[in-house]
Design an enzyme around this catalytic site. Sequence first.
Site, PDB file in Angstrom:
ATOM      1  N   GLY A  24       5.447   4.353  -4.886  1.00 56.19           N
ATOM      2  CA  GLY A  24       4.402   5.133  -5.555  1.00 56.19           C
ATOM      3  C   GLY A  24       3.557   5.841  -4.514  1.00 56.19           C
ATOM      4  N   GLY A  29      -1.660   1.793  -6.058  1.00 56.04           N
ATOM      5  CA  GLY A  29      -1.928   0.395  -6.441  1.00 56.04           C
ATOM      6  C   GLY A  29      -0.808  -0.561  -6.074  1.00 56.04           C
ATOM      7  CB  THR A  31      -2.225  -3.356  -1.898  1.00 57.87           C
ATOM      8  OG1 THR A  31      -1.712  -2.459  -0.907  1.00 57.87           O
ATOM      9  CG2 THR A  31      -2.754  -4.606  -1.233  1.00 57.87           C
ATOM     10  CD  GLU A 100       2.105  -2.025   0.096  1.00 55.08           C
ATOM     11  OE1 GLU A 100       1.816  -3.144   0.548  1.00 55.08           O
ATOM     12  OE2 GLU A 100       1.269  -1.136  -0.119  1.00 55.08           O
TER      13      GLU A 100
HETATM   14  P1  DGT Z   1      -1.616   1.385  -2.386  1.00 53.25           P
HETATM   15  O1  DGT Z   1      -1.743  -0.096  -2.410  1.00 53.25           O
HETATM   16  O2  DGT Z   1      -0.664   1.896  -3.416  1.00 53.25           O
HETATM   17  O3  DGT Z   1      -2.936   2.055  -2.390  1.00 53.25           O
HETATM   18  O4  DGT Z   1      -0.873   1.703  -1.023  1.00 53.25           O
HETATM   19  P2  DGT Z   1      -1.409   2.347   0.277  1.00 53.25           P
HETATM   20  O5  DGT Z   1      -1.942   3.693  -0.012  1.00 53.25           O
HETATM   21  O6  DGT Z   1      -2.285   1.392   1.027  1.00 53.25           O
HETATM   22  O7  DGT Z   1      -0.052   2.420   1.087  1.00 53.25           O
HETATM   23  P3  DGT Z   1       0.868   3.670   1.367  1.00 53.25           P
HETATM   24  O8  DGT Z   1       2.194   3.240   1.829  1.00 53.25           O
HETATM   25  O9  DGT Z   1       0.942   4.558   0.191  1.00 53.25           O
HETATM   26  O10 DGT Z   1       0.126   4.374   2.561  1.00 53.25           O
HETATM   27  C1  DGT Z   1      -0.530   3.717   3.630  1.00 53.25           C
HETATM   28  C2  DGT Z   1      -0.867   4.771   4.633  1.00 53.25           C
HETATM   29  O11 DGT Z   1       0.252   5.008   5.458  1.00 53.25           O
HETATM   30  C3  DGT Z   1      -1.222   6.109   4.023  1.00 53.25           C
HETATM   31  O12 DGT Z   1      -2.210   6.733   4.806  1.00 53.25           O
HETATM   32  C4  DGT Z   1       0.065   6.890   4.072  1.00 53.25           C
HETATM   33  C5  DGT Z   1       0.723   6.330   5.283  1.00 53.25           C
HETATM   34  N1  DGT Z   1       2.186   6.246   5.189  1.00 53.25           N
HETATM   35  C6  DGT Z   1       2.913   5.255   4.666  1.00 53.25           C
HETATM   36  N2  DGT Z   1       4.217   5.443   4.880  1.00 53.25           N
HETATM   37  C7  DGT Z   1       4.306   6.600   5.569  1.00 53.25           C
HETATM   38  C8  DGT Z   1       5.382   7.346   6.107  1.00 53.25           C
HETATM   39  O13 DGT Z   1       6.552   6.988   6.053  1.00 53.25           O
HETATM   40  N3  DGT Z   1       5.027   8.512   6.716  1.00 53.25           N
HETATM   41  C9  DGT Z   1       3.746   8.964   6.795  1.00 53.25           C
HETATM   42  N4  DGT Z   1       3.530  10.121   7.381  1.00 53.25           N
HETATM   43  N5  DGT Z   1       2.722   8.273   6.326  1.00 53.25           N
HETATM   44  C10 DGT Z   1       3.003   7.119   5.734  1.00 53.25           C
END
Ligand code: DGT
Length: 227
Positions: A24, A29, A31, A100
């Site tokens: 997502g 969400g 986490t 996740e």
């Molecule tokens: P949640 O619990 O759904 O709010 O999840 P988030 O927002 O803590 O986790 P996520 O994976 O959507 O993103 C964490 C941070 O890491 C966010 O600033 C985006 C970044 N991020 C995650 N995976 C990647 C990736 O493969 N590439 C890039 N450029 N950023 C990423």
Amino acid sequence: MMLRNISRMMTSKSTKPFTVIIEGNIGSGKTTFLQHFEKYKDVCVLSEPVEMWRDCAGHNLLANLYENPVKWSFTFQSYVQLTMLQHHLVATTKPIKLLERSIFSARYCFIEKLLRDEILLAPSVSVLNEWFKYLITKFNISVDLIVYLRTSPEVVYERVLARNRKEEKSLSLQYLKDLHDMHEKWLFYKTAFSCPAHVLTLNADLDKSTIEKEYQKCQDHLLTITG
Ligand code: DGT
């Protein structure tokens, strides 16, 4: 239909855990979803390795990425690919494993977006892609179910603003809209890339007080597995 399929898989001789990736948009969400399942003894929960990205031998790669994407995206995506692979390979004796995100969303959503924005250029993406193809064929990182926490970009934008993660201060609504489209094409409309498993889509626009009924849909599927 789905329950029968899962039960059939679990009664086969395989002892590999039933592996679910939670996907997502940023702020959808994931986490909170995982925290809900942490209380079940039959479920192994692996949260995203954000803390590793913030401290790779003392370097905050996530901060570097947002400060200067052109300079740091390749480094960041290389490390994401490694840490995601490590999560896919974590062994557990529990019958269900929840992850996740995955090596797949890193490749199909984030790297793809960086390529379209010309932040990562084609030669760099080719190198990441060759690694990706090698890793997914040489290692057993099969997935049994994808839970897609589907949101609207405006809702996640509000959540990102509210949580105020210091690295994400430059995140724009447009970035979240684009990332939303990448997820939609891959997991909802299925017009881009292949899905490594069946997709269960949940309405993740709901707030914490009402989202339990969406979690229940997933729980019904998963807890049947353990009997
Ligand atoms: P949640 O619990 O759904 O709010 O999840 P988030 O927002 O803590 O986790 P996520 O994976 O959507 O993103 C964490 C941070 O890491 C966010 O600033 C985006 C970044 N991020 C995650 N995976 C990647 C990736 O493969 N590439 C890039 N450029 N950023 C990423």
